[in-house]
Scaffold this motif. Sequence first.
Motif, PDB file in Angstrom:
ATOM      1  N   ASP A  53      -2.078  13.524   4.870  1.00 41.40           N
ATOM      2  CA  ASP A  53      -1.154  13.167   5.891  1.00 41.40           C
ATOM      3  C   ASP A  53      -1.676  11.895   6.854  1.00 41.40           C
ATOM      4  O   ASP A  53      -2.810  11.911   7.006  1.00 41.40           O
TER       5      ASP A  53
ATOM      6  N   ASP B 104      -1.073   9.431   9.910  1.00 46.32           N
ATOM      7  CA  ASP B 104      -0.504   8.895  11.196  1.00 46.32           C
ATOM      8  C   ASP B 104      -1.030   7.451  11.634  1.00 46.32           C
ATOM      9  O   ASP B 104      -2.255   7.418  11.791  1.00 46.32           O
ATOM     10  N   ALA B 105      -0.195   6.267  11.251  1.00 41.27           N
ATOM     11  CA  ALA B 105      -0.600   5.196  11.281  1.00 41.27           C
ATOM     12  C   ALA B 105      -0.161   4.271  12.414  1.00 41.27           C
ATOM     13  O   ALA B 105       1.090   4.260  12.474  1.00 41.27           O
TER      14      ALA B 105
ATOM     15  N   PHE C  19      -5.131  12.051   8.463  1.00 35.37           N
ATOM     16  CA  PHE C  19      -5.635  10.755   8.887  1.00 35.37           C
ATOM     17  C   PHE C  19      -4.902  10.333  10.055  1.00 35.37           C
ATOM     18  O   PHE C  19      -3.752  10.361  10.410  1.00 35.37           O
ATOM     19  N   VAL C  20      -5.736   9.546  11.232  1.00 39.76           N
ATOM     20  CA  VAL C  20      -5.185   9.178  11.962  1.00 39.76           C
ATOM     21  C   VAL C  20      -5.894   7.541  12.047  1.00 39.76           C
ATOM     22  O   VAL C  20      -7.120   7.274  12.056  1.00 39.76           O
ATOM     23  N   LEU C  21      -4.912   6.331  11.637  1.00 41.36           N
ATOM     24  CA  LEU C  21      -5.673   4.993  11.721  1.00 41.36           C
ATOM     25  C   LEU C  21      -4.951   4.352  12.849  1.00 41.36           C
ATOM     26  O   LEU C  21      -3.775   4.373  12.986  1.00 41.36           O
TER      27      LEU C  21
ATOM     28  N   ASP D 162      -4.188  -2.223  12.255  1.00 44.69           N
ATOM     29  CA  ASP D 162      -3.257  -3.236  11.751  1.00 44.69           C
ATOM     30  C   ASP D 162      -1.710  -2.713  11.843  1.00 44.69           C
ATOM     31  O   ASP D 162      -1.554  -1.383  12.259  1.00 44.69           O
TER      32      ASP D 162
ATOM     33  N   PRO E  65       1.306  -0.420  10.712  1.00 47.93           N
ATOM     34  CA  PRO E  65       1.204   0.923   9.941  1.00 47.93           C
ATOM     35  C   PRO E  65       1.553   0.907   8.644  1.00 47.93           C
ATOM     36  O   PRO E  65       0.779   1.813   7.899  1.00 47.93           O
TER      37      PRO E  65
ATOM     38  N   LEU F 204      -1.654   0.009   6.766  1.00 47.61           N
ATOM     39  CA  LEU F 204      -2.309   1.036   6.917  1.00 47.61           C
ATOM     40  C   LEU F 204      -2.458   2.144   6.206  1.00 47.61           C
ATOM     41  O   LEU F 204      -3.067   2.616   5.262  1.00 47.61           O
ATOM     42  N   ARG F 205      -0.950   2.642   5.998  1.00 47.53           N
ATOM     43  CA  ARG F 205      -0.675   3.530   4.877  1.00 47.53           C
ATOM     44  C   ARG F 205      -0.927   3.282   3.619  1.00 47.53           C
ATOM     45  O   ARG F 205      -1.428   4.114   2.727  1.00 47.53           O
TER      46      ARG F 205
ATOM     47  N   VAL G 295      -4.677   3.640   2.832  1.00 46.55           N
ATOM     48  CA  VAL G 295      -4.979   5.200   2.628  1.00 46.55           C
ATOM     49  C   VAL G 295      -4.533   5.739   1.113  1.00 46.55           C
ATOM     50  O   VAL G 295      -5.322   6.219   0.242  1.00 46.55           O
TER      51      VAL G 295
END
Lengths: 188, 188
Positions: A184, A186-187, B148-150, B153, B155, B158-159, B162
């Motif tokens: 999962d 959270d970006a 994850f928490v990113l 940049d 979103p 970033l996704r 991942v």
Amino acid sequence: MTLMSDRANPNGVDVETLFATIDAVQGDPEIAKFQFRASNRWVSGTHSQSRIHGFHGAKQELTHAEPWAFDADHPAVLVGKDAAPTPVEFLLHALAACLTAGIANIAAARGVNLAEVTSTVEGDIDLLGILGLDEEVRNGYRQIRVSFVLRGDDPDKLRQVVEQSRSRSAVFDVLTNGVPVSIDVDAG
Amino acid sequence: MTLMSDRANPNGVDVETLFATIDAVQGDPEIAKFQFRASNRWVSGTHSQSRIHGFHGAKQELTHAEPWAFDADHPAVLVGKDAAPTPVEFLLHALAACLTAGIANIAAARGVNLAEVTSTVEGDIDLLGILGLDEEVRNGYRQIRVSFVLRGDDPDKLRQVVEQSRSRSAVFDVLTNGVPVSIDVDAG
């Protein structure tokens, strides 16, 4: 008193508590539902650090004696700073440690004497996979080999203990059979 | 000079060396064949210690900067002395660290800025399996969840980073697909 203590704790295993635990779980299977956890923070480049402290089990929230921290990194040859072992090397540690803990428990439960247990674990990996250079090559290990040396009791008994440990090892099961992993994000 | 250095090493990743490594491997696939190793010694009860130092890769024997040692044990509730995390917790560390290293490398290669990457990993395990109390229950984790928490940049970018890390992670591959493990025993 020392002899009594040795009898109750062969191989350093508290067999009485081990059997009491199994009895307790038979009486209430909810006790057996555990959840283990790690939290990780990126440091820089391929270097990150995980913390391992709390877990759930025996119908309650529990913590280890202390909050442990473990780093991971890539070596210079894999464009890292070599601040710690690679993630894939921790899989080898986990496998050896799980099988060895099982060997000690099972030997104690069976009254099999252990003088020494050592092992080496090797994992073969072709990085053409993770580098995206060959779609026929998998990302992970192609093969893992564990070599145990056991000293103590009758060789046949020792081999049977290893076989029973293998057949009840959590890490061996995960590594050989795989497990569903969800991710999962959270970006933002 | 600082700016130049930052450009060459976004997110602490040496992108120039990363791409040079990929070029080198394309020229000679033997460079990509690696073997990682751990050696383990039983301490007492469920407590053992692994050492991680040498490995093979890039057509040569190599060693990490130092020989690392990692213990593993069971907590008291699982009849251990809690001298270290359990073997199964090291699997969670390996998974988080592998995905995070990939995220940093891929973000750097794509010019995606990373300010922060944290994650938590949870693994559910029903000990009825390893205790031999229910043949329907597996020994290992039933399910692993990574969150994850990113930050940094866009979103969506970033996704995507991942997702690409997941698709090229060695540990994710091993944990989800499994790997053949052979066990050899020298007993006596």
